[in-house]
Design a protein around this motif. Structure first.
Motif, short mmCIF file in Angstrom:
data_model
loop_
_atom_site.label_atom_id
_atom_site.label_comp_id
_atom_site.label_asym_id
_atom_site.label_seq_id
_atom_site.Cartn_x
_atom_site.Cartn_y
_atom_site.Cartn_z
N LEU A 45 0.82 -1.21 0.00
CA LEU A 45 0.00 0.00 0.00
C LEU A 45 0.86 1.26 0.00
CD1 LEU A 45 -2.81 -0.85 2.62
CD2 LEU A 45 -2.93 -0.95 0.12
N ASN A 46 0.36 2.30 -0.67
CA ASN A 46 1.06 3.59 -0.60
C ASN A 46 0.82 4.17 0.80
OD1 ASN A 46 -1.21 5.52 -0.54
ND2 ASN A 46 -1.62 4.79 -2.62
N PRO A 47 1.66 5.15 1.21
CA PRO A 47 1.55 5.67 2.59
C PRO A 47 0.16 6.14 2.98
CG PRO A 47 3.58 6.45 1.57
CD PRO A 47 2.79 5.74 0.49
N ARG A 48 -0.54 6.86 2.11
CA ARG A 48 -1.86 7.38 2.45
C ARG A 48 -2.89 6.26 2.62
NH1 ARG A 48 1.04 10.83 -0.46
NH2 ARG A 48 1.05 13.03 0.11
N SER A 49 -2.82 5.26 1.76
CA SER A 49 -3.74 4.12 1.86
C SER A 49 -3.46 3.31 3.12
CB SER A 49 -3.62 3.22 0.63
OG SER A 49 -4.00 3.91 -0.53
N LEU A 50 -2.19 3.19 3.49
CA LEU A 50 -1.84 2.48 4.72
C LEU A 50 -2.38 3.21 5.95
CD1 LEU A 50 -0.39 0.17 6.17
CD2 LEU A 50 1.69 1.59 6.14
N ALA A 51 -2.24 4.53 5.98
CA ALA A 51 -2.76 5.31 7.11
C ALA A 51 -4.27 5.14 7.21
CB ALA A 51 -2.39 6.78 6.96
N ALA A 52 -4.97 5.17 6.07
CA ALA A 52 -6.43 4.99 6.07
C ALA A 52 -6.81 3.61 6.59
CB ALA A 52 -6.98 5.23 4.67
N LEU A 53 -6.07 2.57 6.18
CA LEU A 53 -6.33 1.21 6.66
C LEU A 53 -6.12 1.12 8.17
CD1 LEU A 53 -6.80 -1.87 6.19
CD2 LEU A 53 -4.32 -2.05 5.94
N LEU A 54 -5.06 1.73 8.68
CA LEU A 54 -4.78 1.69 10.12
C LEU A 54 -5.87 2.41 10.92
CD1 LEU A 54 -0.92 2.23 10.05
CD2 LEU A 54 -2.12 0.13 10.70
N ALA A 55 -6.31 3.58 10.44
CA ALA A 55 -7.37 4.31 11.14
C ALA A 55 -8.65 3.47 11.20
CB ALA A 55 -7.64 5.64 10.44
N LYS A 56 -8.99 2.85 10.09
CA LYS A 56 -10.18 2.00 10.00
C LYS A 56 -10.06 0.79 10.95
CE LYS A 56 -11.01 1.68 5.70
NZ LYS A 56 -11.08 1.28 4.29
N SER A 57 -8.90 0.16 10.93
CA SER A 57 -8.67 -1.03 11.76
C SER A 57 -8.76 -0.68 13.25
CB SER A 57 -7.31 -1.65 11.44
OG SER A 57 -7.26 -2.05 10.09
N LYS A 58 -8.22 0.47 13.63
CA LYS A 58 -8.28 0.90 15.04
C LYS A 58 -9.72 1.10 15.49
CE LYS A 58 -3.72 3.06 14.84
NZ LYS A 58 -2.97 4.33 14.81
N ALA A 59 -10.51 1.80 14.68
CA ALA A 59 -11.92 2.04 15.05
C ALA A 59 -12.70 0.73 15.12
CB ALA A 59 -12.56 3.01 14.07
N LEU A 60 -12.54 -0.11 14.10
CA LEU A 60 -13.30 -1.36 14.05
C LEU A 60 -12.88 -2.34 15.14
CD1 LEU A 60 -13.56 -1.86 10.18
CD2 LEU A 60 -15.45 -1.38 11.78
N SER A 61 -11.65 -2.21 15.64
CA SER A 61 -11.17 -3.15 16.67
C SER A 61 -11.98 -3.03 17.96
CB SER A 61 -9.68 -2.93 16.95
OG SER A 61 -9.46 -1.77 17.74
#
Length: 192
Positions: A45-61
């Motif tokens: 993933l490019n840096p921006r897509s990775l940050a978006a994935l991490l934000a999503k994963s944190k909330a959904l966790s």
């Protein structure tokens, strides 16, 4: 009308301080993800897509624990010359990072995800442009000793003394510090 109830899926002190300035009921809870493993599993993933994935994963966790509340997941990265500049974790690396950023422009990219009831209701991104002054080696070393920015992307704490390192910035103070809650609250209020 009842007060807004938020869960902030973050261990960041500055994010907790920002949201505490608002008239909302907030629960602070560390996200239940292995961030380093997620990064390793998504090297494509490019840096921006990775940050978006991490934000999503944190909330959904935390979605099962707090299904009736709005949960905010956040991730912020420092991008310099198209690459992520990771948290330094030690003083030598912080000094090295600041020497690279000195006299140059970099970007802070923030990705934010809001969930409720196991459903993503908001995905939001903000990018700030940061132009650092030309710094001498002694200025850099003195700054690192003063703020100890070892857990900060970019190797500075803008909210403490890091702002003194900059020639110009484009972006709100909240966004630079990792949680543009005024913007997010407006988006959440529109969903209620």
């Amino acid at each position: 009308m009842s007060r807004l109830e938020i869960v902030l899926a973050s261990s960041s002190k500055i994010r907790r301080d920002i949201i505490s300035n608002y008239d909302v009921d907030v629960i602070f809870y560390n996200p239940e993800i292995n961030e380093e493993q997620l990064k390793q599993d998504n090297l494509n993933l490019n840096p921006r897509s990775l940050a978006a994935l991490l934000a999503k994963s944190k909330a959904l966790s935390l979605a099962d624990k707090f299904s009736e509340k709005f949960i905010i997941g956040c991730d912020q990265i420092c991008i310099f010359n198209g690459k992520i500049m990771s948290k330094p974790l030690n003083e030598d690396k912080a000094i090295s990072n600041l020497k690279k950023l000195s006299g140059n422009t970099h970007n802070l990219f923030g990705a934010y995800c809001v969930t409720k009831g196991n459903e993503i209701i908001i995905e939001h991104q903000i990018e700030c442009e940061m132009e650092m002054r030309n710094l001498t080696d002694s200025e850099i070393e003195e700054y690192v000793a003063l703020d100890k920015p070892l857990e900060s992307c970019g190797a500075y704490k803008f909210e403490a003394n890091g702002f003194k390192l900059f020639k110009s910035v484009i972006g709100s103070l909240e966004a630079i510090n990792g949680l543009p809650f005024a913007d997010l609250k407006e988006l959440i209020d529109a969903k209620i």
